[in-house]
Motif scaffolding. Structure first.
Motif, PDB file in Angstrom:
ATOM      1  N   LEU A  93     -50.106  -1.946 105.271  1.00 56.91           N
ATOM      2  CA  LEU A  93     -49.174  -1.203 106.127  1.00 56.91           C
ATOM      3  C   LEU A  93     -47.752  -1.739 105.994  1.00 56.91           C
ATOM      4  O   LEU A  93     -46.790  -0.978 106.014  1.00 56.91           O
ATOM      5  CB  LEU A  93     -49.605  -1.287 107.589  1.00 56.91           C
ATOM      6  CG  LEU A  93     -50.586  -0.240 108.076  1.00 56.91           C
ATOM      7  CD1 LEU A  93     -51.082  -0.584 109.474  1.00 56.91           C
ATOM      8  CD2 LEU A  93     -49.977   1.135 108.063  1.00 56.91           C
ATOM      9  N   SER A  94     -47.617  -3.048 105.836  1.00 57.43           N
ATOM     10  CA  SER A  94     -46.277  -3.635 105.718  1.00 57.43           C
ATOM     11  C   SER A  94     -45.609  -3.246 104.401  1.00 57.43           C
ATOM     12  O   SER A  94     -44.387  -3.338 104.274  1.00 57.43           O
ATOM     13  CB  SER A  94     -46.341  -5.155 105.854  1.00 57.43           C
ATOM     14  OG  SER A  94     -46.958  -5.731 104.718  1.00 57.43           O
ATOM     15  N   ARG A  95     -46.393  -2.812 103.422  1.00 50.67           N
ATOM     16  CA  ARG A  95     -45.850  -2.407 102.126  1.00 50.67           C
ATOM     17  C   ARG A  95     -45.502  -0.918 102.065  1.00 50.67           C
ATOM     18  O   ARG A  95     -44.920  -0.460 101.085  1.00 50.67           O
ATOM     19  CB  ARG A  95     -46.851  -2.765 101.028  1.00 50.67           C
ATOM     20  CG  ARG A  95     -47.037  -4.287 100.907  1.00 50.67           C
ATOM     21  CD  ARG A  95     -48.097  -4.678  99.938  1.00 50.67           C
ATOM     22  NE  ARG A  95     -47.820  -4.171  98.595  1.00 50.67           N
ATOM     23  CZ  ARG A  95     -48.697  -4.214  97.609  1.00 50.67           C
ATOM     24  NH1 ARG A  95     -49.894  -4.731  97.812  1.00 50.67           N
ATOM     25  NH2 ARG A  95     -48.387  -3.743  96.423  1.00 50.67           N
ATOM     26  N   LEU A  96     -45.851  -0.174 103.109  1.00 51.50           N
ATOM     27  CA  LEU A  96     -45.519   1.257 103.153  1.00 51.50           C
ATOM     28  C   LEU A  96     -44.037   1.442 103.498  1.00 51.50           C
ATOM     29  O   LEU A  96     -43.443   0.588 104.165  1.00 51.50           O
ATOM     30  CB  LEU A  96     -46.348   1.965 104.230  1.00 51.50           C
ATOM     31  CG  LEU A  96     -47.829   2.167 103.980  1.00 51.50           C
ATOM     32  CD1 LEU A  96     -48.465   2.814 105.205  1.00 51.50           C
ATOM     33  CD2 LEU A  96     -48.073   3.002 102.753  1.00 51.50           C
ATOM     34  N   PRO A  97     -43.461   2.571 103.089  1.00 50.45           N
ATOM     35  CA  PRO A  97     -42.110   2.888 103.559  1.00 50.45           C
ATOM     36  C   PRO A  97     -42.116   2.951 105.098  1.00 50.45           C
ATOM     37  O   PRO A  97     -43.104   3.395 105.698  1.00 50.45           O
ATOM     38  CB  PRO A  97     -41.826   4.267 102.959  1.00 50.45           C
ATOM     39  CG  PRO A  97     -42.740   4.361 101.776  1.00 50.45           C
ATOM     40  CD  PRO A  97     -43.968   3.569 102.137  1.00 50.45           C
ATOM     41  N   PRO A  98     -41.046   2.501 105.732  1.00 52.02           N
ATOM     42  CA  PRO A  98     -41.028   2.419 107.208  1.00 52.02           C
ATOM     43  C   PRO A  98     -41.368   3.734 107.918  1.00 52.02           C
ATOM     44  O   PRO A  98     -42.076   3.730 108.922  1.00 52.02           O
ATOM     45  CB  PRO A  98     -39.592   1.994 107.534  1.00 52.02           C
ATOM     46  CG  PRO A  98     -39.064   1.391 106.284  1.00 52.02           C
ATOM     47  CD  PRO A  98     -39.800   2.015 105.146  1.00 52.02           C
TER      48      PRO A  98
END
Length: 145
Positions: A93-98
């Motif tokens: 999730l932290s690697r997804l676009p905001p």
């Protein structure tokens, strides 16, 4: 069936479970357990009751093994696996676009309907749905080895 029930007995038990769920739906409290846990607990208790009736009636010579029933709570290995999986998901999730991470959190963690997310973020409903679809596809790519 894993505890030795015939197909017919297992089907009867499943039917009894669904009828009980229907009748007692108002008693379900999501603060106490997940709906799946609640349903499986009802089924497990009905299975134990059926096994006790079976033994008391003398309907069978074989002895029912209660130890073969699965526990209501996950074991240590299941808990460890869930913790590892949760960590992997948080990292992905932290690697997804905001903007994708934001709609996923609102939809899946906060259980917000898509229409409410669109309203809160001031976005068209189609944009919210597209972001969720893209985010889920991106997560799959990140989580699949």
């Amino acid at each position: 069936m894993r505890t030795g029930s015939s197909d017919a007995a297992a089907e009867e038990l499943a039917q009894d479970t669904l009828v009980t769920v229907w009748r007692k739906a108002a008693m379900f409290d999501p603060a106490q357990a997940a709906v799946s846990t609640w349903i499986f607990t009802i089924g497990r208790r009905l299975r134990i009751d059926a096994a006790r009736r079976h033994l008391l009636d003398g309907a069978g010579d074989e002895c029912f093994e209660f130890d073969r029933l699965q526990a209501d709570q996950p074991d240590v290995a299941d808990h460890a696996d869930a913790s590892r999986q949760g960590q992997r998901i948080r990292e992905a999730l932290s690697r997804l676009p905001p903007e994708q991470a934001q709609v996923l959190r609102l939809s899946f963690y906060e259980d917000e309907p898509h229409a409410r997310i669109a309203s809160e973020l001031g976005l068209p409903l189609g944009t919210v749905k597209s972001r969720i679809r893209l985010a889920v596809a991106h997560l799959r790519r990140l989580l699949d080895p």
